[in-house]
Motif scaffolding. Sequence first.
Motif, mmCIF file in Angstrom:
data_model
loop_
_atom_site.group_PDB
_atom_site.id
_atom_site.type_symbol
_atom_site.label_atom_id
_atom_site.label_comp_id
_atom_site.label_asym_id
_atom_site.label_seq_id
_atom_site.Cartn_x
_atom_site.Cartn_y
_atom_site.Cartn_z
ATOM 1 N N SER A 102 -7.813 0.002 2.611
ATOM 2 C CA SER A 102 -6.612 0.796 2.842
ATOM 3 C C SER A 102 -6.962 2.269 2.654
ATOM 4 O O SER A 102 -7.981 2.618 2.061
ATOM 5 N N GLY A 103 -6.089 3.146 3.138
ATOM 6 C CA GLY A 103 -6.318 4.565 2.965
ATOM 7 C C GLY A 103 -5.461 5.377 3.910
ATOM 8 O O GLY A 103 -4.729 4.846 4.758
ATOM 9 N N VAL A 104 -5.561 6.677 3.752
ATOM 10 C CA VAL A 104 -4.854 7.609 4.622
ATOM 11 C C VAL A 104 -5.837 8.070 5.688
ATOM 12 O O VAL A 104 -6.917 8.574 5.363
ATOM 13 N N ILE A 122 0.838 -1.205 0.000
ATOM 14 C CA ILE A 122 0.000 0.000 0.000
ATOM 15 C C ILE A 122 0.866 1.244 0.000
ATOM 16 O O ILE A 122 0.570 2.250 -0.695
ATOM 17 N N THR A 123 1.979 1.212 0.721
ATOM 18 C CA THR A 123 2.863 2.384 0.793
ATOM 19 C C THR A 123 3.491 2.677 -0.573
ATOM 20 O O THR A 123 3.579 3.838 -0.997
ATOM 21 N N ALA A 164 2.814 8.951 6.607
ATOM 22 C CA ALA A 164 2.663 9.381 5.204
ATOM 23 C C ALA A 164 2.323 10.862 5.216
ATOM 24 O O ALA A 164 1.174 11.236 5.457
ATOM 25 N N THR A 186 -3.741 -0.037 6.548
ATOM 26 C CA THR A 186 -4.507 -1.098 5.898
ATOM 27 C C THR A 186 -4.827 -2.166 6.941
ATOM 28 O O THR A 186 -4.239 -2.170 8.030
ATOM 29 N N LEU A 198 -5.431 3.326 -4.057
ATOM 30 C CA LEU A 198 -5.259 2.338 -2.991
ATOM 31 C C LEU A 198 -6.390 1.312 -3.034
ATOM 32 O O LEU A 198 -7.554 1.650 -3.313
ATOM 33 N N ILE A 227 -0.912 6.286 6.929
ATOM 34 C CA ILE A 227 -1.465 5.422 5.893
ATOM 35 C C ILE A 227 -1.612 4.031 6.510
ATOM 36 O O ILE A 227 -0.700 3.524 7.189
ATOM 37 N N TYR A 238 0.910 4.191 -2.753
ATOM 38 C CA TYR A 238 0.642 5.583 -2.365
ATOM 39 C C TYR A 238 1.743 6.495 -2.882
ATOM 40 O O TYR A 238 1.465 7.594 -3.395
ATOM 41 N N GLU A 239 3.012 6.044 -2.770
ATOM 42 C CA GLU A 239 4.126 6.877 -3.228
ATOM 43 C C GLU A 239 4.130 6.995 -4.750
ATOM 44 O O GLU A 239 4.583 8.021 -5.308
#
Length: 428
Positions: A75-77, A61-62, A114, A121, A71, A119, A65-66
């Motif tokens: 998952s999410g921020v 997921i990271t 993040a 999950t 996502l 961030i 995101y980068e």
Amino acid sequence: MRRPRLRGPAWTATLTWKSAVFLTAMCCVLAALLGVLVHTAVTRQTVGHAREKSLDRLDLITRAYEAGEPLPPGSGVDPEGLPGALRALAAGGERGTAVGDGPPGPVMWAAAPADGRAIATWTDYSQGARTIGGLDRAIVGSSLLAVAATLLVGLFAVGRVTRRLKQTARVARRISAGDLDARVGDPRTGAPSRSQDEVAVVAGALDTMASSLQRRLQAEQRFTADVAHELRTPLTGLWAAAELLPPGRPAEMVRDRVGAMRALTEDLLEISRLDARTEQADLSVHAPAPLVDRAVRAAGPEVSVRVVGPPALVETDRRRLERVLGNLVANARQHGAPPVTVTVDGATVSVRDRGPGFPEYLTAGGPQRFRTEDGGKGHGLGLTIALGQAEAIGAVLTLRNPPDGGAEALLTLPLHDPRQPGPPRPQG
């Protein structure tokens, strides 16, 4: 004021109860310790596996995101439902995991920093939670089963020991009551090839003690009987010779001493017969009041007889009953103080005086041969003979000191039961 100590029921003092409590407590402690160890190990393994899975997903997921990619679901921020402690940890620049609630139920959250936010999950943790819950239930159930099984086996083993101990105690009480033929007979003591435990050692020691005591008492009884028989013939001749002495004080003194020795010899012979249990009572039905009146009539006017309560019929041997009452009255006159009163109350006859009372050793353990407490008056056989003759006719003789002073001998005679076959008619 000291408060009285609270005592539990009598059965809580038994060895079986104490063993049951000890076994239960030890099994519970052991089951709890093993349960905690197993629960900790399995939980650590299950949580570790779920944590690794969540961290692997968090790495994916990271990177997404980068890279600016969308996502995946779950998952999410700063997603909703992320535990506050884990959110604060990620906002502080560190990665972490935590078990929390999610849409499907228990989930394993993983979060990382993040851009000043978190961030995160989650992965499904319901299977792990069910595994740990099932394990806990299995631990509790198996622990209860193990405690019950151990308790039953332990109680069975302890029960065998306590039964042997109770048998040894019963035999000891029979020996103390005079049954010198009683033996425990533990099979472990009779087989040298078998290993002996502590109970067998105690049982063997009790049997050995009873055998030794029996041999000594039998030797004493034989000696007493032999001495009495050997003295009887010369004393008869001595009595006949004393009758030939010319009248006077010396002749009276000789006849008095010879008479005392003859009485002592006859008492010893009677005790020997009682010890050998060869006495056979000639039982018949009697009204006790006339027998008592006849037995104490020769004692003199200072001995009074009174009858209270309803009349009764008893089964007894008249001659032996008169012997018992004669000895009790003679003991009251010799060692007590007037007035001496004989009371007939149904099947119970009481002989009471107003003296200092019976010695403590006598009321506690019964009469002892050749033991007196009043400067050597008498030879201590009267009450011993009374007790033996009372047993021979099935009566119970109790010696006690009433609260208002004096000494009292209670003789309880067996009542006649007309429904049982017995002597055809009352005598008296």
